[in-house]
Design an enzyme around this catalytic site. Structure first.
Site, short mmCIF file in Angstrom:
data_model
loop_
_atom_site.label_atom_id
_atom_site.label_comp_id
_atom_site.label_asym_id
_atom_site.label_seq_id
_atom_site.Cartn_x
_atom_site.Cartn_y
_atom_site.Cartn_z
N HIS A 30 58.52 30.79 62.45
CA HIS A 30 57.39 31.69 62.15
C HIS A 30 56.43 31.77 63.32
O HIS A 30 56.37 30.86 64.16
CB HIS A 30 56.65 31.21 60.89
CG HIS A 30 55.99 29.88 61.08
ND1 HIS A 30 54.79 29.73 61.75
CD2 HIS A 30 56.36 28.64 60.69
CE1 HIS A 30 54.44 28.46 61.76
NE2 HIS A 30 55.39 27.77 61.13
N GLY A 31 55.66 32.83 63.36
CA GLY A 31 54.65 33.00 64.40
C GLY A 31 53.50 32.01 64.24
O GLY A 31 53.36 31.31 63.23
N GLU A 32 52.67 31.98 65.25
CA GLU A 32 51.56 31.04 65.32
C GLU A 32 50.54 31.25 64.20
O GLU A 32 50.26 32.38 63.79
CB GLU A 32 50.87 31.21 66.67
CG GLU A 32 49.72 30.26 66.92
CD GLU A 32 49.06 30.57 68.25
OE1 GLU A 32 49.42 29.93 69.25
OE2 GLU A 32 48.19 31.48 68.28
N ASN A 73 46.51 29.58 62.82
CA ASN A 73 45.34 28.86 63.35
C ASN A 73 45.55 27.35 63.27
O ASN A 73 45.07 26.62 64.13
CB ASN A 73 44.07 29.27 62.60
CG ASN A 73 43.62 30.68 62.98
OD1 ASN A 73 43.98 31.20 64.03
ND2 ASN A 73 42.85 31.30 62.11
N TRP A 74 46.27 26.89 62.27
CA TRP A 74 46.54 25.45 62.17
C TRP A 74 47.47 24.99 63.29
O TRP A 74 47.35 23.86 63.76
CB TRP A 74 47.12 25.10 60.80
CG TRP A 74 46.06 24.94 59.74
CD1 TRP A 74 44.80 25.48 59.73
CD2 TRP A 74 46.17 24.18 58.54
NE1 TRP A 74 44.14 25.11 58.59
CE2 TRP A 74 44.95 24.31 57.84
CE3 TRP A 74 47.19 23.44 57.96
CZ2 TRP A 74 44.72 23.70 56.61
CZ3 TRP A 74 46.96 22.82 56.73
CH2 TRP A 74 45.73 22.95 56.07
N ASN A 75 48.40 25.84 63.73
CA ASN A 75 49.21 25.48 64.92
C ASN A 75 48.29 25.27 66.12
O ASN A 75 48.44 24.30 66.86
CB ASN A 75 50.21 26.58 65.26
CG ASN A 75 51.37 26.68 64.32
OD1 ASN A 75 51.72 27.77 63.90
ND2 ASN A 75 52.00 25.57 63.97
N GLN A 100 50.88 21.34 59.03
CA GLN A 100 50.90 22.37 57.99
C GLN A 100 51.81 21.99 56.83
O GLN A 100 51.45 22.21 55.68
CB GLN A 100 51.37 23.71 58.56
CG GLN A 100 50.39 24.28 59.55
CD GLN A 100 50.86 25.57 60.14
OE1 GLN A 100 50.33 26.62 59.77
NE2 GLN A 100 51.82 25.54 61.02
N GLY A 101 52.99 21.50 57.17
CA GLY A 101 53.93 21.15 56.12
C GLY A 101 54.17 22.32 55.19
O GLY A 101 54.45 23.44 55.62
N GLU A 112 59.32 24.21 55.11
CA GLU A 112 59.02 23.19 56.11
C GLU A 112 59.04 21.80 55.47
O GLU A 112 58.87 21.67 54.24
CB GLU A 112 57.65 23.47 56.74
CG GLU A 112 57.20 22.46 57.79
CD GLU A 112 58.09 22.41 59.02
OE1 GLU A 112 59.27 21.98 58.88
OE2 GLU A 112 57.63 22.76 60.11
N GLY A 126 59.32 25.00 62.39
CA GLY A 126 59.69 24.15 63.51
C GLY A 126 60.50 22.93 63.09
O GLY A 126 61.48 22.58 63.75
#
Length: 193
Positions: free
Chosen positions: A10-12, A14-16, A22-23, A90, A154
């Site tokens: 997935h794309g970025e 704000n938590w990235n 994130q889990g 995830e 990821g």
């Protein structure tokens, strides 16, 4: 041998950007994440001639669904024509979700140190290990019978790479996994597009 797979993280979010775990929290893409999803859709369309004939599947989490919709639109396909598979969620970090490693290191230094020593088998409080996640991913892989594009996360991508290339577990889960490229798995080899 597996059919061709296009795997897209997935794309970025704000938590990235903030380095938060994130889990399985449902976090939306940010503007950069949306641009990454569009770029990836265009790159996939250019690299995979028969992409419209693929099966399309995504993690049910919002950031993966939104990435799939944007990527499919960039490929000239109906953005809603895909299905969800819970096995592509995830890894869950349990009680650690929403925290950065720096925050956790301040409150649970012993647990963070244990994770750094064996990230593959480490079980965060209330969460799951990458080893457990690999069982889900292998279960999903066993069902693939035709060329498939998957949008997931990821952690799932790292476990997939470990399984496909027989990588050392610790090395596999500590390597980076980009959000601005897609992984093309074809004829037993992997390339980034």
């Amino acid at each position: 041998m597996l059919p061709t797979i296009v795997f897209l993280r997935h794309g970025e979010t704000n938590w990235n950007v903030e380095g938060r775990l994130q889990g399985q929290r449902d976090i939306s893409l940010n503007d950069n994440g949306r641009a990454q999803a569009k770029r990836n859709g265009e790159a996939i369309r250019a690299a995979v001639a028969d992409i419209a004939d693929f099966d399309f599947v995504a993690s049910p989490l919002e950031r993966s669904r939104e990435t799939m919709e944007i990527a499919r639109l960039a490929m000239g396909l109906d953005p809603s024509a895909f299905h969800l598979d819970d096995r592509l969620r995830e890894i869950t970090f349990g009680d650690w979700e929403g925290f950065t490693l720096a925050e956790l290191r301040a409150t649970h230094p012993d647990l963070v140190a244990a994770r750094e020593q064996d990230k593959w088998s480490f079980l965060p409080p209330g969460g799951e290990s990458y080893e457990q996640l690999s069982e889900r991913v292998q279960g999903w892989l066993a069902t693939i019978s035709r060329p498939t594009m998957a949008v997931s996360h990821g952690g799932v991508g790292r476990v997939l790479r470990r399984y496909l290339h027989d990588l050392d577990p610790q090395a596999a889960v500590t390597m980076s996994f980009p959000q601005d490229q897609a992984m093309l798995i074809k004829n037993g080899s992997t390339e980034w597009i």
